[in-house]
Write an enzyme that holds these catalytic residues in place. Sequence first.
Site, PDB file in Angstrom:
ATOM      1  N   THR A 147       0.839  -1.205   0.000  1.00 52.01           N
ATOM      2  CA  THR A 147       0.000   0.000   0.000  1.00 52.01           C
ATOM      3  C   THR A 147       0.873   1.253   0.000  1.00 52.01           C
ATOM      4  OG1 THR A 147      -1.733  -1.196   1.175  1.00 52.01           O
ATOM      5  CG2 THR A 147      -1.822   1.205   1.269  1.00 52.01           C
ATOM      6  N   ASN A 167      -5.298  -9.200  -8.063  1.00 45.25           N
ATOM      7  CA  ASN A 167      -5.328  -9.956  -6.814  1.00 45.25           C
ATOM      8  C   ASN A 167      -6.523 -10.883  -6.704  1.00 45.25           C
ATOM      9  OD1 ASN A 167      -6.095  -7.053  -6.763  1.00 45.25           O
ATOM     10  ND2 ASN A 167      -7.164  -7.634  -4.898  1.00 45.25           N
ATOM     11  N   SER A 209       5.150  -6.404  -2.238  1.00 40.76           N
ATOM     12  CA  SER A 209       4.808  -6.517  -0.820  1.00 40.76           C
ATOM     13  C   SER A 209       5.443  -7.783  -0.255  1.00 40.76           C
ATOM     14  CB  SER A 209       3.288  -6.590  -0.691  1.00 40.76           C
ATOM     15  OG  SER A 209       2.925  -6.941   0.622  1.00 40.76           O
ATOM     16  N   HIS A 215       4.590  -9.680   2.418  1.00 40.80           N
ATOM     17  CA  HIS A 215       3.777 -10.779   2.951  1.00 40.80           C
ATOM     18  C   HIS A 215       3.033 -11.560   1.865  1.00 40.80           C
ATOM     19  CE1 HIS A 215      -0.469  -8.980   3.256  1.00 40.80           C
ATOM     20  NE2 HIS A 215       0.245  -7.964   2.820  1.00 40.80           N
ATOM     21  N   CYS A 244      -9.299  -7.220   1.734  1.00 43.79           N
ATOM     22  CA  CYS A 244      -9.375  -5.888   2.329  1.00 43.79           C
ATOM     23  C   CYS A 244     -10.807  -5.379   2.352  1.00 43.79           C
ATOM     24  CB  CYS A 244      -8.500  -4.917   1.544  1.00 43.79           C
ATOM     25  SG  CYS A 244      -6.953  -5.642   1.037  1.00 43.79           S
TER      26      CYS A 244
HETATM   27  N1  PLP Z   1      -1.788  -4.319  -4.348  1.00 45.24           N
HETATM   28  C1  PLP Z   1      -2.335  -5.511  -4.542  1.00 45.24           C
HETATM   29  C2  PLP Z   1      -2.599  -5.995  -5.931  1.00 45.24           C
HETATM   30  C3  PLP Z   1      -2.666  -6.319  -3.443  1.00 45.24           C
HETATM   31  O1  PLP Z   1      -3.212  -7.514  -3.640  1.00 45.24           O
HETATM   32  C4  PLP Z   1      -2.415  -5.820  -2.147  1.00 45.24           C
HETATM   33  C5  PLP Z   1      -2.814  -6.603  -0.946  1.00 45.24           C
HETATM   34  O2  PLP Z   1      -3.770  -7.345  -0.978  1.00 45.24           O
HETATM   35  C6  PLP Z   1      -1.811  -4.571  -2.010  1.00 45.24           C
HETATM   36  C7  PLP Z   1      -1.509  -3.840  -3.138  1.00 45.24           C
HETATM   37  C8  PLP Z   1      -1.489  -3.998  -0.666  1.00 45.24           C
HETATM   38  O3  PLP Z   1      -0.341  -4.607  -0.122  1.00 45.24           O
HETATM   39  P1  PLP Z   1      -0.059  -4.563   1.442  1.00 45.24           P
HETATM   40  O4  PLP Z   1      -1.026  -5.507   2.085  1.00 45.24           O
HETATM   41  O5  PLP Z   1       1.361  -5.027   1.597  1.00 45.24           O
HETATM   42  O6  PLP Z   1      -0.225  -3.162   1.892  1.00 45.24           O
END
Ligand code: PLP
Length: 387
Positions: free
Chosen positions: A72, A147, A195, A197, A322
């Site tokens: 993010t 995602n 990211s 995780h 999310c």
């Molecule tokens: N972008 C995508 C495509 C994601 O799937 C996610 C998390 O689900 C993020 C950004 C955000 O990453 P983070 O959880 O490390 O903030």
Amino acid sequence: MRRVYLDNNATTPVLPEVFEAMRPFYLEQFGNASSIHHYGQHARGAVEKARGSVAALLNARPAEIIFTSGGTEADNLGIFGLVSRGDHVIASTIEHSAVLNTCKRLEQMGCEATYVPVNSRGEVNPGDVRAALRPNTKLISIMMANNETGVVQPVEEIGKIAREADVFFHTDAVQAAGKIPVDVQKIGCDALSISGHKIHGPQGTGALFIKKGTLIQPLIYGGSHERQRPAGTENLPGIVGLGKAAELAKLWLESSGPSEMAAMRDRLQNQVMNAVEAAGVNGLGASRVPNTTNLWFDYMEGEALVIALDLKGLAVSSGAACSSGAIEPSHVLLAMGLPHQRARASIRISLGKQTTEEDIDFGITVIPETVGRLREISPVYQKAKVV
Ligand code: PLP
């Protein structure tokens, strides 16, 4: 009770090697990477080693990697950092909220934004991106892999369009890194987010690739850590963990791992499709990352199916993690043209490196059984059967 985790696009478990690499940086080698004494120098060395590993995963130079608190923050930095008031940005309708809401905020701050559509397979058409260009376009931000569906976007073609038009290109590669090769040279992007995780590294870690020579505005002001982007003492154990995860991801990509994972995903998807009527695969026919499949089952609610599967020990998700908790259908599936009902009747299944053939067998048994049971008590399904 047996528990199987097939929600690796939400988060992945930290690999034991990653955990072991991090451990000493909490207990003995805890220095501040900005200190000049032994502890600080050791910490600095570890941060730079990790930077090298992340750069190697992306075919970037170490100096082009900025560590962040996750995908993010990397998305926010890659977008806010490159755009000013009055600029126009182009994103797609299927971006993660980390990109979509950043673009929405830019609009409130006096920028303009165009959201290009996707086809029924969830693919962006590079021609639409080209057509959306304006004289004041500053940035294109299109994700590398979605995602929810795992669909891979034509980022190399979009990178070419951006270069020809002399506009910045940022790509959110959070769901692509560690699953398919991510090469910033080939993509020709100016910024790219990952990211920790999502690649079996620690939560709360991430990185932004910024092409050498690109001027970027910081999001956070303070000391001169990370060349002021972002300021603040580095998350040393987290960065070490991200580096180790990147190293392991690179090795895995060079092994038979991706094709074995795709075979497991396909076995699960195909067996479930054979066993269940009025069901289908979202994004079928498109190029997809090897770990993800998104399935619809008419005559039910995805949320109800996720809960029923969880009670049986299988963890999957409906829509993006999310936004779960909200009953809104997935904006990604709606953008692909699914009717509301079908978008709400979809679940996402995502494999990780820890997934075994036995986990897949479990899914093959439990999903059709649970769908059948829910349909038996669904008045809509009973009515449809009579008709
Ligand atoms: N972008 C995508 C495509 C994601 O799937 C996610 C998390 O689900 C993020 C950004 C955000 O990453 P983070 O959880 O490390 O903030």
